[in-house]
Design a protein around this motif. Structure first.
Motif, PDB file in Angstrom:
ATOM      1  N   SER A  53       9.401  -7.808  13.683  1.00  0.00           N
ATOM      2  CA  SER A  53       9.460  -9.287  13.722  1.00  0.00           C
ATOM      3  C   SER A  53       9.829  -9.821  12.291  1.00  0.00           C
ATOM      4  CB  SER A  53       8.360 -10.003  14.326  1.00  0.00           C
ATOM      5  OG  SER A  53       7.428 -10.026  13.467  1.00  0.00           O
ATOM      6  N   ASN A  54      10.281 -11.035  12.331  1.00  0.00           N
ATOM      7  CA  ASN A  54      10.607 -11.687  10.998  1.00  0.00           C
ATOM      8  C   ASN A  54       9.384 -11.938  10.119  1.00  0.00           C
ATOM      9  OD1 ASN A  54      13.149 -12.129  11.615  1.00  0.00           O
ATOM     10  ND2 ASN A  54      13.106 -13.907  12.669  1.00  0.00           N
ATOM     11  N   SER A  55       8.146 -12.063  10.902  1.00  0.00           N
ATOM     12  CA  SER A  55       7.089 -12.262  10.143  1.00  0.00           C
ATOM     13  C   SER A  55       6.613 -11.123   9.227  1.00  0.00           C
ATOM     14  CB  SER A  55       6.051 -12.655  10.844  1.00  0.00           C
ATOM     15  OG  SER A  55       6.205 -13.114  12.127  1.00  0.00           O
ATOM     16  N   ALA A  56       7.026 -10.181   9.647  1.00  0.00           N
ATOM     17  CA  ALA A  56       6.839  -8.615   8.904  1.00  0.00           C
ATOM     18  C   ALA A  56       7.083  -8.815   7.349  1.00  0.00           C
ATOM     19  CB  ALA A  56       7.338  -7.489   9.312  1.00  0.00           C
ATOM     20  N   ALA A  57       8.258  -9.228   7.013  1.00  0.00           N
ATOM     21  CA  ALA A  57       8.644  -9.587   5.637  1.00  0.00           C
ATOM     22  C   ALA A  57       7.669 -10.583   4.945  1.00  0.00           C
ATOM     23  CB  ALA A  57       9.905 -10.322   5.608  1.00  0.00           C
ATOM     24  N   ASP A  58       6.996 -11.675   5.497  1.00  0.00           N
ATOM     25  CA  ASP A  58       6.335 -12.525   4.973  1.00  0.00           C
ATOM     26  C   ASP A  58       4.898 -11.716   4.727  1.00  0.00           C
ATOM     27  OD1 ASP A  58       7.883 -14.256   5.164  1.00  0.00           O
ATOM     28  OD2 ASP A  58       6.969 -15.448   6.935  1.00  0.00           O
ATOM     29  N   GLU A  59       4.449 -10.974   5.810  1.00  0.00           N
ATOM     30  CA  GLU A  59       3.237 -10.079   5.833  1.00  0.00           C
ATOM     31  C   GLU A  59       3.212  -9.295   4.198  1.00  0.00           C
ATOM     32  OE1 GLU A  59       1.390 -11.857   7.406  1.00  0.00           O
ATOM     33  OE2 GLU A  59      -0.568 -10.614   7.407  1.00  0.00           O
ATOM     34  N   ILE A  60       4.248  -8.679   4.279  1.00  0.00           N
ATOM     35  CA  ILE A  60       4.516  -7.931   3.179  1.00  0.00           C
ATOM     36  C   ILE A  60       4.547  -8.448   1.758  1.00  0.00           C
ATOM     37  CG2 ILE A  60       6.291  -6.101   2.281  1.00  0.00           C
ATOM     38  CD1 ILE A  60       6.906  -4.863   4.866  1.00  0.00           C
ATOM     39  N   GLN A  61       5.030  -9.527   1.656  1.00  0.00           N
ATOM     40  CA  GLN A  61       4.920 -10.350   0.554  1.00  0.00           C
ATOM     41  C   GLN A  61       3.402 -10.574   0.030  1.00  0.00           C
ATOM     42  OE1 GLN A  61       6.709 -10.847  -2.280  1.00  0.00           O
ATOM     43  NE2 GLN A  61       7.928  -9.462  -1.206  1.00  0.00           N
ATOM     44  N   LYS A  62       3.016 -11.143   1.121  1.00  0.00           N
ATOM     45  CA  LYS A  62       1.290 -11.424   1.264  1.00  0.00           C
ATOM     46  C   LYS A  62       0.618 -10.064   0.572  1.00  0.00           C
ATOM     47  CE  LYS A  62      -1.586 -13.289   4.614  1.00  0.00           C
ATOM     48  NZ  LYS A  62      -1.817 -13.690   6.045  1.00  0.00           N
ATOM     49  N   LEU A  63       0.833  -8.957   1.270  1.00  0.00           N
ATOM     50  CA  LEU A  63       0.281  -7.814   0.639  1.00  0.00           C
ATOM     51  C   LEU A  63       0.709  -7.618  -0.798  1.00  0.00           C
ATOM     52  CD1 LEU A  63      -1.175  -4.971   1.476  1.00  0.00           C
ATOM     53  CD2 LEU A  63       1.089  -4.014   1.734  1.00  0.00           C
ATOM     54  N   ARG A  64       1.699  -7.740  -1.342  1.00  0.00           N
ATOM     55  CA  ARG A  64       2.048  -7.511  -2.637  1.00  0.00           C
ATOM     56  C   ARG A  64       1.370  -8.416  -3.294  1.00  0.00           C
ATOM     57  NH1 ARG A  64       7.257  -6.306  -6.303  1.00  0.00           N
ATOM     58  NH2 ARG A  64       6.207  -7.211  -8.339  1.00  0.00           N
ATOM     59  N   SER A  65       1.267  -9.553  -3.382  1.00  0.00           N
ATOM     60  CA  SER A  65       0.456 -10.763  -3.874  1.00  0.00           C
ATOM     61  C   SER A  65      -0.985 -10.387  -3.881  1.00  0.00           C
ATOM     62  CB  SER A  65       0.862 -12.090  -3.288  1.00  0.00           C
ATOM     63  OG  SER A  65      -0.319 -12.851  -3.489  1.00  0.00           O
ATOM     64  N   ALA A  66      -1.515  -9.860  -2.812  1.00  0.00           N
ATOM     65  CA  ALA A  66      -3.047  -9.529  -2.698  1.00  0.00           C
ATOM     66  C   ALA A  66      -3.275  -8.448  -3.800  1.00  0.00           C
ATOM     67  CB  ALA A  66      -3.400  -9.054  -1.266  1.00  0.00           C
ATOM     68  N   LEU A  67      -2.405  -7.479  -3.584  1.00  0.00           N
ATOM     69  CA  LEU A  67      -2.823  -6.161  -4.296  1.00  0.00           C
ATOM     70  C   LEU A  67      -2.466  -6.355  -5.969  1.00  0.00           C
ATOM     71  CD1 LEU A  67      -1.583  -3.369  -2.048  1.00  0.00           C
ATOM     72  CD2 LEU A  67      -4.126  -4.626  -2.298  1.00  0.00           C
ATOM     73  N   SER A  68      -1.690  -7.321  -6.120  1.00  0.00           N
ATOM     74  CA  SER A  68      -1.582  -7.417  -7.564  1.00  0.00           C
ATOM     75  C   SER A  68      -2.325  -8.575  -8.208  1.00  0.00           C
ATOM     76  CB  SER A  68      -0.070  -7.579  -7.846  1.00  0.00           C
ATOM     77  OG  SER A  68       0.471  -8.588  -6.890  1.00  0.00           O
ATOM     78  N   THR A  69      -3.221  -9.138  -7.577  1.00  0.00           N
ATOM     79  CA  THR A  69      -4.025 -10.221  -8.046  1.00  0.00           C
ATOM     80  C   THR A  69      -5.658  -9.604  -7.825  1.00  0.00           C
ATOM     81  OG1 THR A  69      -4.109 -11.267  -5.937  1.00  0.00           O
ATOM     82  CG2 THR A  69      -2.784 -12.052  -7.732  1.00  0.00           C
ATOM     83  N   TRP A  70      -6.202  -9.656  -6.586  1.00  0.00           N
ATOM     84  CA  TRP A  70      -7.769  -9.190  -6.337  1.00  0.00           C
ATOM     85  C   TRP A  70      -7.605  -7.644  -6.209  1.00  0.00           C
ATOM     86  CZ3 TRP A  70     -11.470 -12.204  -6.870  1.00  0.00           C
ATOM     87  CH2 TRP A  70     -11.536 -13.377  -6.597  1.00  0.00           C
ATOM     88  N   GLY A  71      -6.472  -7.211  -5.978  1.00  0.00           N
ATOM     89  CA  GLY A  71      -6.370  -5.658  -5.554  1.00  0.00           C
ATOM     90  C   GLY A  71      -7.134  -5.216  -4.359  1.00  0.00           C
ATOM     91  N   CYS A  72      -7.206  -6.066  -3.613  1.00  0.00           N
ATOM     92  CA  CYS A  72      -7.605  -5.958  -2.077  1.00  0.00           C
ATOM     93  C   CYS A  72      -7.433  -6.618  -1.038  1.00  0.00           C
ATOM     94  CB  CYS A  72      -9.354  -5.721  -2.356  1.00  0.00           C
ATOM     95  SG  CYS A  72     -10.367  -7.256  -3.046  1.00  0.00           S
ATOM     96  N   PHE A  73      -7.645  -6.684   0.017  1.00  0.00           N
ATOM     97  CA  PHE A  73      -7.559  -7.504   1.132  1.00  0.00           C
ATOM     98  C   PHE A  73      -8.418  -7.134   2.404  1.00  0.00           C
ATOM     99  CE2 PHE A  73      -4.521  -4.127   1.955  1.00  0.00           C
ATOM    100  CZ  PHE A  73      -4.444  -4.060   3.166  1.00  0.00           C
ATOM    101  N   GLN A  74      -8.611  -8.242   3.269  1.00  0.00           N
ATOM    102  CA  GLN A  74      -9.072  -7.724   4.505  1.00  0.00           C
ATOM    103  C   GLN A  74      -7.964  -7.503   5.603  1.00  0.00           C
ATOM    104  OE1 GLN A  74     -12.654  -8.039   4.960  1.00  0.00           O
ATOM    105  NE2 GLN A  74     -13.541  -9.907   3.780  1.00  0.00           N
ATOM    106  N   ALA A  75      -8.043  -6.265   6.275  1.00  0.00           N
ATOM    107  CA  ALA A  75      -7.366  -5.667   7.208  1.00  0.00           C
ATOM    108  C   ALA A  75      -7.651  -6.246   8.688  1.00  0.00           C
ATOM    109  CB  ALA A  75      -7.117  -4.413   7.060  1.00  0.00           C
ATOM    110  N   VAL A  76      -6.917  -6.880   9.282  1.00  0.00           N
ATOM    111  CA  VAL A  76      -7.568  -7.242  10.767  1.00  0.00           C
ATOM    112  C   VAL A  76      -6.278  -6.757  11.610  1.00  0.00           C
ATOM    113  CG1 VAL A  76      -8.666  -9.351  10.144  1.00  0.00           C
ATOM    114  CG2 VAL A  76      -6.372  -9.550  10.474  1.00  0.00           C
ATOM    115  N   ASN A  77      -6.411  -6.526  12.960  1.00  0.00           N
ATOM    116  CA  ASN A  77      -5.271  -6.023  13.615  1.00  0.00           C
ATOM    117  C   ASN A  77      -4.907  -4.739  13.673  1.00  0.00           C
ATOM    118  OD1 ASN A  77      -3.728  -6.016  16.312  1.00  0.00           O
ATOM    119  ND2 ASN A  77      -2.107  -7.210  15.079  1.00  0.00           N
TER     120      ASN A  77
END
Ligand code: AKG
Ligand code: FE2
Length: 347
Positions: A53-77
């Motif tokens: 879906s179109n939102s996949a690209a946004d989610e991947i950007q969000k992942l990059r930003s999470a991992l290059s700042t905090w280095g972690c994220f909460q994974a759901v679904n």
């Protein structure tokens, strides 16, 4: 004659009133967890990472930003139901609730990490963590040492088997999405880490501590893995991450897995992804459990920054090539040093 095995923290809690010196962190500020602000940890929908879906690209950007700042994220679904995660927490609690004698059937040997026990002692000055653990290699199957896999509680092995399969799927999805977020080919992390990349599980148990101001459940460290999947206790906090020299507490989302970058993915990404320093504080009223699954490259693989992420003018190469990183990791860790410093190039 062999020296008697050191006592687990749980035994100390029952038998002794004074906290032994080797657990006391003089430099620790003596704060309780609630004295620290919450981190703003991003939530990422794993289902979206694999969708077209179109939102996949946004989610991947969000992942990059999470991992290059905090280095972690909460994974759901992520494909594991809340009921299944509760079962995993339940077998963890049930195992640590067994009488000490029963658990000692699975005790680790002195110089081996696999099995049940306390912190591994590798240096005389080492401070000990206020936690007991069960450490098991879970993948590939021929690395398992089944003699350390509890048969009590009854469901333990079946549930761990299912958790292993699902964690492997999630790890691969995340590693592919990490590659895409860097505009690289899907499998580049997976190919560098090898088909027989390992997964190890560490079940952590943090007994109550009457003086949480003096001890740490786990001292500050970054993980030696490529990535780590952490299932937190459902209601007891304690995990903290460091950012800009300040500690922040990790909130609990009961249905989420907290995924963090480990040192080896920081090295492969030439420092774009950050392997965050974290620690666990204890609690005088409630004990806490957690389960960390470490995704670890095959030991004979050479781990180094991807060529396409190195650019002499804008992004010089930050790390040397490393091999069997986990072995050097423990030596450094127990001396209170950051192992990744051993891999840094002088620039
Ligand atoms: O218990 C936790 O929340 C974290 C444990 C941890 O950092 C580890 O096992 O490496
Ligand atoms: Fe950790």
């Amino acid at each position: 004659m062999e020296a008697p095995a050191p006592k687990t923290v749980q035994e100390l809690v029952f038998e002794e009133e004074e906290i032994p010196e080797k657990y006391i962190h003089r430099e620790y500020g003596g704060h309780t967890n609630d004295a620290f602000p919450y981190m703003e940890i991003p939530t990422i929908d794993i289902g979206l990472l694999v969708s077209s879906s179109n939102s996949a690209a946004d989610e991947i950007q969000k992942l990059r930003s999470a991992l290059s700042t905090w280095g972690c994220f909460q994974a759901v679904n992520h494909g594991m139901t809340p009921e299944f995660l509760d079962e995993v927490r339940k077998i963890t609690k049930q195992f640590f609730e067994l009488p000490v004698e029963e658990k000692k059937k699975y005790s680790r040997e002195v110089n081996d990490i696999q099995g049940y026990g306390d912190d591994m002692i590798l240096s005389d000055q080492q401070k000990l963590d206020w936690s007991d653990r069960l450490y098991l290699s879970i993948h590939p199957e021929d690395k398992r040492k089944l003699k350390f896999w509890p048969e009590n509680p009854k469901a333990f092995r079946r549930i761990l088997q299912e958790y292993t399969m699902k964690s492997q799927w999630i790890s691969e999805v995340v590693l592919k999405a990490m590659a895409r977020s860097l505009n690289m080919e899907n499998n580049c992390f997976l190919d560098q880490y090898g088909e027989r990349a390992k997964m190890d599980a560490r079940f952590n148990f943090y007994p109550k501590c009457l003086r949480p101001d003096l001890v740490l459940g786990v001292k500050p460290h970054a993980d030696g893995s490529a990535i780590t999947l952490l299932l937190q206790d459902k209601s007891v906090e304690g995990l903290q991450f460091m950012k800009d020299n300040q500690w922040f507490r990790a909130p609990i989302i009961p249905e989420a897995l907290l995924i963090n970058v480990g040192d080896q993915a920081e090295i492969s990404s030439n420092g774009i992804f950050k392997s965050p320093v974290h620690r666990v504080v204890t609690n005088s009223e409630r004990e806490r459990i957690s389960l960390a699954v470490f995704y670890i490259p095959e030991p004979d693989r050479e781990i180094e920054p991807f060529e396409s992420l190195v650019d002499d003018s804008s992004r010089p190469r930050l790390y040397k090539k490393v091999k069997s990183y986990v072995d050097i990791y423990f030596q450094y860790y127990q001396q209170g040093k950051r192992p990744i410093d051993a891999a840094k190039l002088q620039i």
